[in-house]
Write an enzyme that holds these catalytic residues in place. Sequence first.
Site, PDB file in Angstrom:
ATOM      1  N   ASN A   1      29.886  52.928 -23.646  1.00 51.96           N
ATOM      2  CA  ASN A   1      30.971  51.967 -23.844  1.00 51.96           C
ATOM      3  C   ASN A   1      30.424  50.703 -24.512  1.00 51.96           C
ATOM      4  O   ASN A   1      29.233  50.614 -24.796  1.00 51.96           O
ATOM      5  CB  ASN A   1      31.654  51.648 -22.513  1.00 51.96           C
ATOM      6  CG  ASN A   1      30.666  51.117 -21.500  1.00 51.96           C
ATOM      7  OD1 ASN A   1      30.079  50.062 -21.672  1.00 51.96           O
ATOM      8  ND2 ASN A   1      30.460  51.871 -20.416  1.00 51.96           N
TER       9      ASN A   1
ATOM     10  N   PHE B   1      33.367  43.736 -10.593  1.00 52.55           N
ATOM     11  CA  PHE B   1      34.093  43.297 -11.782  1.00 52.55           C
ATOM     12  C   PHE B   1      35.219  44.293 -12.025  1.00 52.55           C
ATOM     13  O   PHE B   1      35.075  45.483 -11.720  1.00 52.55           O
ATOM     14  CB  PHE B   1      33.162  43.278 -13.007  1.00 52.55           C
ATOM     15  CG  PHE B   1      32.414  41.977 -13.159  1.00 52.55           C
ATOM     16  CD1 PHE B   1      31.411  41.627 -12.266  1.00 52.55           C
ATOM     17  CD2 PHE B   1      32.725  41.112 -14.194  1.00 52.55           C
ATOM     18  CE1 PHE B   1      30.732  40.439 -12.401  1.00 52.55           C
ATOM     19  CE2 PHE B   1      32.048  39.914 -14.341  1.00 52.55           C
ATOM     20  CZ  PHE B   1      31.051  39.569 -13.451  1.00 52.55           C
TER      21      PHE B   1
ATOM     22  N   LYS C   1      41.240  47.473  -6.581  1.00 59.23           N
ATOM     23  CA  LYS C   1      39.799  47.775  -6.558  1.00 59.23           C
ATOM     24  C   LYS C   1      39.092  46.997  -5.449  1.00 59.23           C
ATOM     25  O   LYS C   1      38.204  47.512  -4.782  1.00 59.23           O
ATOM     26  CB  LYS C   1      39.166  47.449  -7.922  1.00 59.23           C
ATOM     27  CG  LYS C   1      39.525  48.469  -8.990  1.00 59.23           C
ATOM     28  CD  LYS C   1      38.971  48.109 -10.363  1.00 59.23           C
ATOM     29  CE  LYS C   1      39.631  49.015 -11.402  1.00 59.23           C
ATOM     30  NZ  LYS C   1      39.259  48.700 -12.774  1.00 59.23           N
TER      31      LYS C   1
ATOM     32  N   LYS D   1      37.353  49.290  -2.633  1.00 59.03           N
ATOM     33  CA  LYS D   1      35.889  49.305  -2.620  1.00 59.03           C
ATOM     34  C   LYS D   1      35.309  48.351  -1.576  1.00 59.03           C
ATOM     35  O   LYS D   1      34.101  48.153  -1.513  1.00 59.03           O
ATOM     36  CB  LYS D   1      35.350  48.986  -4.023  1.00 59.03           C
ATOM     37  CG  LYS D   1      35.900  49.942  -5.111  1.00 59.03           C
ATOM     38  CD  LYS D   1      35.173  49.825  -6.429  1.00 59.03           C
ATOM     39  CE  LYS D   1      35.925  50.608  -7.513  1.00 59.03           C
ATOM     40  NZ  LYS D   1      35.082  50.955  -8.663  1.00 59.03           N
TER      41      LYS D   1
HETATM   42  N1  CTP Z   1      31.780  50.876 -10.779  1.00 59.23           N
HETATM   43  C1  CTP Z   1      30.742  51.533 -10.156  1.00 59.23           C
HETATM   44  N2  CTP Z   1      30.605  52.884 -10.328  1.00 59.23           N
HETATM   45  C2  CTP Z   1      31.447  53.592 -11.110  1.00 59.23           C
HETATM   46  C3  CTP Z   1      32.513  52.926 -11.747  1.00 59.23           C
HETATM   47  C4  CTP Z   1      32.653  51.558 -11.563  1.00 59.23           C
HETATM   48  O1  CTP Z   1      29.965  50.911  -9.442  1.00 59.23           O
HETATM   49  N3  CTP Z   1      31.269  54.887 -11.259  1.00 59.23           N
HETATM   50  C5  CTP Z   1      31.944  49.430 -10.532  1.00 59.23           C
HETATM   51  C6  CTP Z   1      31.743  48.551 -11.769  1.00 59.23           C
HETATM   52  O2  CTP Z   1      30.399  48.142 -11.888  1.00 59.23           O
HETATM   53  C7  CTP Z   1      32.685  47.386 -11.483  1.00 59.23           C
HETATM   54  C8  CTP Z   1      33.789  48.003 -10.646  1.00 59.23           C
HETATM   55  O3  CTP Z   1      33.261  49.217 -10.113  1.00 59.23           O
HETATM   56  O4  CTP Z   1      32.067  46.379 -10.712  1.00 59.23           O
HETATM   57  C9  CTP Z   1      35.059  48.287 -11.378  1.00 59.23           C
HETATM   58  O5  CTP Z   1      34.786  49.047 -12.521  1.00 59.23           O
HETATM   59  P1  CTP Z   1      35.951  49.445 -13.527  1.00 59.23           P
HETATM   60  O6  CTP Z   1      35.361  50.287 -14.646  1.00 59.23           O
HETATM   61  O7  CTP Z   1      36.745  48.226 -13.888  1.00 59.23           O
HETATM   62  O8  CTP Z   1      36.900  50.298 -12.621  1.00 59.23           O
HETATM   63  P2  CTP Z   1      36.860  51.752 -12.027  1.00 59.23           P
HETATM   64  O9  CTP Z   1      36.663  51.632 -10.552  1.00 59.23           O
HETATM   65  O10 CTP Z   1      35.927  52.632 -12.780  1.00 59.23           O
HETATM   66  O11 CTP Z   1      38.375  52.195 -12.258  1.00 59.23           O
HETATM   67  P3  CTP Z   1      39.156  52.519 -13.637  1.00 59.23           P
HETATM   68  O12 CTP Z   1      38.077  52.992 -14.619  1.00 59.23           O
HETATM   69  O13 CTP Z   1      40.101  53.580 -13.235  1.00 59.23           O
HETATM   70  O14 CTP Z   1      39.809  51.228 -14.062  1.00 59.23           O
END
Ligand code: CTP
Length: 398
Positions: free
Chosen positions: A208, A322, A336, A340
């Site tokens: 990404n 975040f 979230k 979490k």
């Molecule tokens: N995160 C994580 N592990 C993952 C995905 C996300 O630890 N496999 C953490 C990121 O570091 C961030 C938070 O979760 O602090 C939110 O990440 P984000 O990508 O915004 O959300 P997701 O939980 O992945 O949900 P979605 O992609 O459905 O928005």
Amino acid sequence: MLQGKEIVLGVCGGIAAYKAAELVRLYVKAGAKVSVVMTAAAQQFITPLTFQTLSGRPVHSELFSLLQEQDIGHISLADRADLLVIAPATANLIGKLSAGIADDLLTTTVMACKAPVLLVPAMNSNMWQNPVCRRNVEQLQQCGYHMLEPATGMLACGWEGQGKMPEPQTIRDESQRLLAPQDLAGETVLVTAGPTREELDPMRFLSNHSSGKMGYAIARAAAQRGARVHLVAGPTALLPPPGVELRPVASALDMHAAVMALAPDCSIIVKAAAVADYRPCCRQKQKIKKGSESTLTLELQRNPDILAELGRLPGERVLVGFAAETEQLLDNARRKLQDKNLDLIVANDLTAEGAGFAVDTNLVRLIYRDGRVEDLPQMSKELLAHRLLDRIRDQRGE
Ligand code: CTP
């Protein structure tokens, strides 16, 4: 940390003097007021006009200048300094300071200065290793002078070894650390940053746009404020912040393993990394060749949600996530935070101007466990890192 601070920058006669110009620019950009003092030898390498233009102030070099001596130049410079930095500091200057010699404007200013002094040596590697220089450096450290070790690499004199002046960003960071309140001393902070890479075959991966800038800024700021900092980072083009223990990783599974091993010993965890939610079901050993079909379907499987797992970990710590969103920012971020089990979430609207990946600024809303929402104005990621750490420190206090 540098906003409004008075920095006196001494420049000695070494080839690295040209890098001091970039250092002045970085200080000024961070809001500091810079007064440059040049030795006579420094003026053989770079002109005072360069520093005067960059600092917007006259450059000082004469111990007995009638015009400047009305207020006794070296004393007024020493008194005005919040921090005195000498970059580059030559073997000659280090020798003079350790012997207590004050025979020009720079050495007399150092002698009269009660502010912290940061020496940034740069010289030929044999000079740096010379026992006399080693002894002088040690003596100065014992007297309370701060020292930034020279970097190793190709030197201007043709030698390879230790003696290069560290990059201006590193000197700026160390200056910030010396001026920062040590309000996170005793804390162990874990920060994740950057993207993850999910490999498809030996030459391709899914990833990404995360640059890692936000997470690196948080790690740097926490180290400046006295914390022990672990930075678990996916691939980025950024310089490791000084004083931070960097653990480079590639995939979400690598990051998961590194984070879960470190987490039990950490009192603050900030997950700024953009972790891939999915990885290819299998990584091909050989390069995937194109077939005759016009489409290709990839099968992906879920990665562990590292943050959610941290939220279930027993123990007392502040856990910050975040939320990078392109729609329904508050609702998604609140969900979230709850799912979490976080103390605080930084909600990031990726569609807003001056926010999100790659840029140097960010525009965020902080959402707390008790439902409170705090809107922060657009600011640099560096400043935001400090604001966020202020809030985290307050939460630790509670
Ligand atoms: N995160 C994580 N592990 C993952 C995905 C996300 O630890 N496999 C953490 C990121 O570091 C961030 C938070 O979760 O602090 C939110 O990440 P984000 O990508 O915004 O959300 P997701 O939980 O992945 O949900 P979605 O992609 O459905 O928005």
